[in-house]
Scaffold this active site. Structure first.
Site, short mmCIF file in Angstrom:
data_model
loop_
_atom_site.label_atom_id
_atom_site.label_comp_id
_atom_site.label_asym_id
_atom_site.label_seq_id
_atom_site.Cartn_x
_atom_site.Cartn_y
_atom_site.Cartn_z
N LYS A 54 -11.95 26.10 -20.79
CA LYS A 54 -11.21 27.01 -21.50
C LYS A 54 -11.59 28.58 -21.06
O LYS A 54 -10.71 29.47 -21.22
CB LYS A 54 -10.69 26.70 -22.84
CG LYS A 54 -9.68 25.42 -23.02
CD LYS A 54 -8.33 25.62 -22.59
CE LYS A 54 -7.45 24.69 -23.15
NZ LYS A 54 -6.09 24.94 -22.84
N SER A 309 -13.61 17.93 -18.85
CA SER A 309 -13.05 19.27 -19.19
C SER A 309 -13.77 19.93 -20.60
O SER A 309 -13.65 21.08 -20.61
CB SER A 309 -11.52 19.18 -19.51
OG SER A 309 -11.42 18.26 -20.53
#
Length: 416
Positions: A54, A309
Site C-alpha cells: 500500500k 500483499s
C-alpha cells in the site's frame, strides 16, 4: 485498453518510488510448488516498507501533489495498511494528514499508523467498516479542503501499486505463466494487469477476494460496481463493500478470472505460511496463495507468482485463525447436546459417544430453570476428518438428543 491508466504512468511511478520503497524479493516456495505441481514464486510485499504494498500507491499519489495541495494537507480512509503508507509519506514529505480507520482495524495496525506518522498525522477511529470510515474521510476532505488520498480508486494510487508487476517482470528469470493477486477495491490488480498486458501479455491474471467480501465478483456479475448488502470484515485488508469505479473496467477487460476464497481456506494457508515457510501474513496477504491452492492444482506446468500483499497481522487474532482453519479442514465440529437432568448423563456421553482421539475443546452448559432437560454447546476436535462419520453414527444411536451445528448455519456465527 481502458484509458484510465497507462503502463507509462507505472514506469514513472517506479522511478519516483525507487529511492523510497524496497524492491521486495521474488522467491521460490517448495511447499506450494509441490501442492500445485508448478513452479511457485512469492512476491514478498509483506517485507515492504510498512509491511504492505500500500505504501507504493500512497507515496506515489502524495509525492505528486502540487505545493498548494501539500499546504492543504491530506486525508484518507484505511483498513490499516493504506493508512500506514499515508502516514509514512506524510512524515517523509513534511505534510499534515488525517487517517480515518474503522473500529475493526487491528490494534497493531493502528499503532503502526501512529508510529509512522508521528506528529504529522492524526488517527481518527470512526464506524465499523471501511466504507463508513471512507464516508467520514470524504466529508472531512470537503469541509477542510484536504486532498483525499484514495486507497485504490485513483490513477496515481493504481500506478504506484502497479509497480509490483514492474518489479516482477524485472526479477523473473523467464516467462511468468500466471499471477495471482489479492483483490479488495481493485487498485493493485488493476495496476498489475495494465503493466502485464503490455509487458507480458500471455500471462494469466487471477484475482482472489474473500468469500465474505466478494465485491469484484459482484461487480462483474452486475455490469458495474455495486454495494454488497452484507460484508464479513475478517479479511480486513480486502473487506471493501464496493470496488472502485476506475478499477472495475480495467479488471473486466484485462483480468482473466476473479475467484472467491473461503475464509477457512485462507486461515489454513496463513498457518502454513507461518509454520512451514516462516512468513507472517495477514489475512489479505494469504489470499493469493490460498486461491492458488484452490484453483491451480493439476493445471499445466508453468511459473506461478502469488503476491503476498501484507504482513501486518495482530498476534491476538491467531486463536480465531486456528479455529477457522480447524473447522475448514474438518477437524473441529460443534453440537447442541440435550442432557437429561439426571446422574450419569454426561458420563454416558463421554463413555459411549466419544471415542479415542475425540477431544472436547468447548463445553458450555447452563441450567436456567427446573426443566428436566438442559442443552449444552459441545465442541469436539478429531484426529482425522474421516472420523466424523463414525462419531455421527454413535450420536445417532445414543438416547441423547444431539444436533450438529453446521458451519453455514446462523448458530455458527456465534462461535467465530
Amino acid at each position: 485498453m481502458p484509458a484510465t491508466l497507462k503502463a507509462a504512468e507505472i514506469e514513472q511511478a517506479a522511478r519516483r518510488l525507487e529511492p523510497v520503497v524496497r524492491r521486495t524479493a521474488l522467491e521460490g516456495n517448495d511447499r506450494l510448488s509441490a501442492l500445485l505441481g508448478s513452479r511457485v514464486l512469492l512476491k514478498r510485499e509483506d517485507s515492504q516498507v510498512c509491511r504492505s504494498y500500500k505504501v507504493r500507491g500512497a507515496f506515489n499519489l502524495i509525492s505528486s501533489l502540487t505545493a498548494e495541495e501539500r499546504r492543504r494537507g491530506v486525508v484518507c480512509a484505511s483498513a490499516g495498511n493504506h493508512g500506514q503508507g499515508v502516514a509514512f509519506a506524510c512524515s517523509r514529505l513534511g505534510i499534515r494528514g488525517r487517517v480515518f480507520v474503522p473500529s475493526n482495524t487491528p490494534r497493531q495496525k493502528r499503532e503502526r499508523i501512529a508510529a509512522f506518522g508521528g506528529d504529522a498525522v492524526e488517527l481518527v477511529v470512526v464506524g465499523s467498516t471501511y466504507d463508513e470510515a471512507s464516508a467520514a474521510a470524504h466529508w472531512d476532505s470537503e469541509e477542510s479542503g484536504a486532498v483525499y488520498v484514495h486507497p485504490f480508486d485513483d490513477v496515481r494510487t493504481m500506478a504506484g501499486q502497479g509497480t509490483v508487476a514492474h518489479e516482477i517482470t524485472g526479477q523473473a528469470d523467464g516467462a511468468v505463466d500466471t499471477v495471482v493477486v489479492p483483490v479488495g477495491g481493485g487498485g493493485l490488480i488493476s495496476g498489475i494487469a495494465v503493466w502485464l498486458r503490455e509487458h507480458s501479455p500471455r500471462t494469466r491474471i487471477i484475482g482472489a477476494e474473500p468469500a465474505g467480501a466478494a465485491s469484484m465478483r459482484a461487480a462483474l456479475r452486475n455490469g458495474g460496481p455495486v454495494a454488497l448488502p452484507e460484508l464479513d470484515s475478517f479479511v480486513d485488508g480486502a473487506a471493501v463493500g464496493k470496488v472502485g469505479a476506475q478499477a472495475y473496467p480495467l479488471v473486466k477487460e484485462l483480468v482473466d478470472e476473479v475467484v472467491a476464497v473461503d475464509e477457512g481456506a485462507l486461515c489454513t494457508e496463513m498457518l502454513d505460511l507461518y509454520q512451514t515457510d516462516g512468513i507472517i501474513a495477514e489475512p489479505a496477504g494469504a489470499l493469493a496463495s490460498a486461491a492458488a491452492r484452490e484453483v491451480l492444482p493439476g493445471a499445466e506446468p508453468g511459473t506461478v507468482v502469488c503476491v503476498v500483499s501484507g504482513g501486518n497481522n495482530d498476534v491476538s487474532r491467531y486463536a480465531e485463525v486456528v479455529e477457522r482453519s480447524l473447522v475448514h479442514v474438518g477437524l473441529r465440529h460443534y453440537f447442541l447436546v440435550t442432557f437429561p437432568q439426571q446422574p450419569g448423563a454426561l458420563r454416558h456421553f463421554l463413555d459411549e459417544v466419544l471415542d479415542k482421539g475425540e477431544d472436547i475443546v468447548a463445553f458450555e452448559y447452563v441450567k436456567k430453570n427446573n426443566r428436566e432437560t438442559g442443552p449444552a454447546l459441545v465442541g469436539i476436535e478429531l484426529e482425522r476428518p474421516q472420523d466424523l462419520d463414525s462419531l455421527l453414527r454413535r450420536m445417532k444411536d445414543s438416547p441423547l438428543l444431539i444436533d450438529r451445528i453446521s458451519p453455514g448455519s446462523p448458530w455458527f456465527s456465534f462461535l467465530l
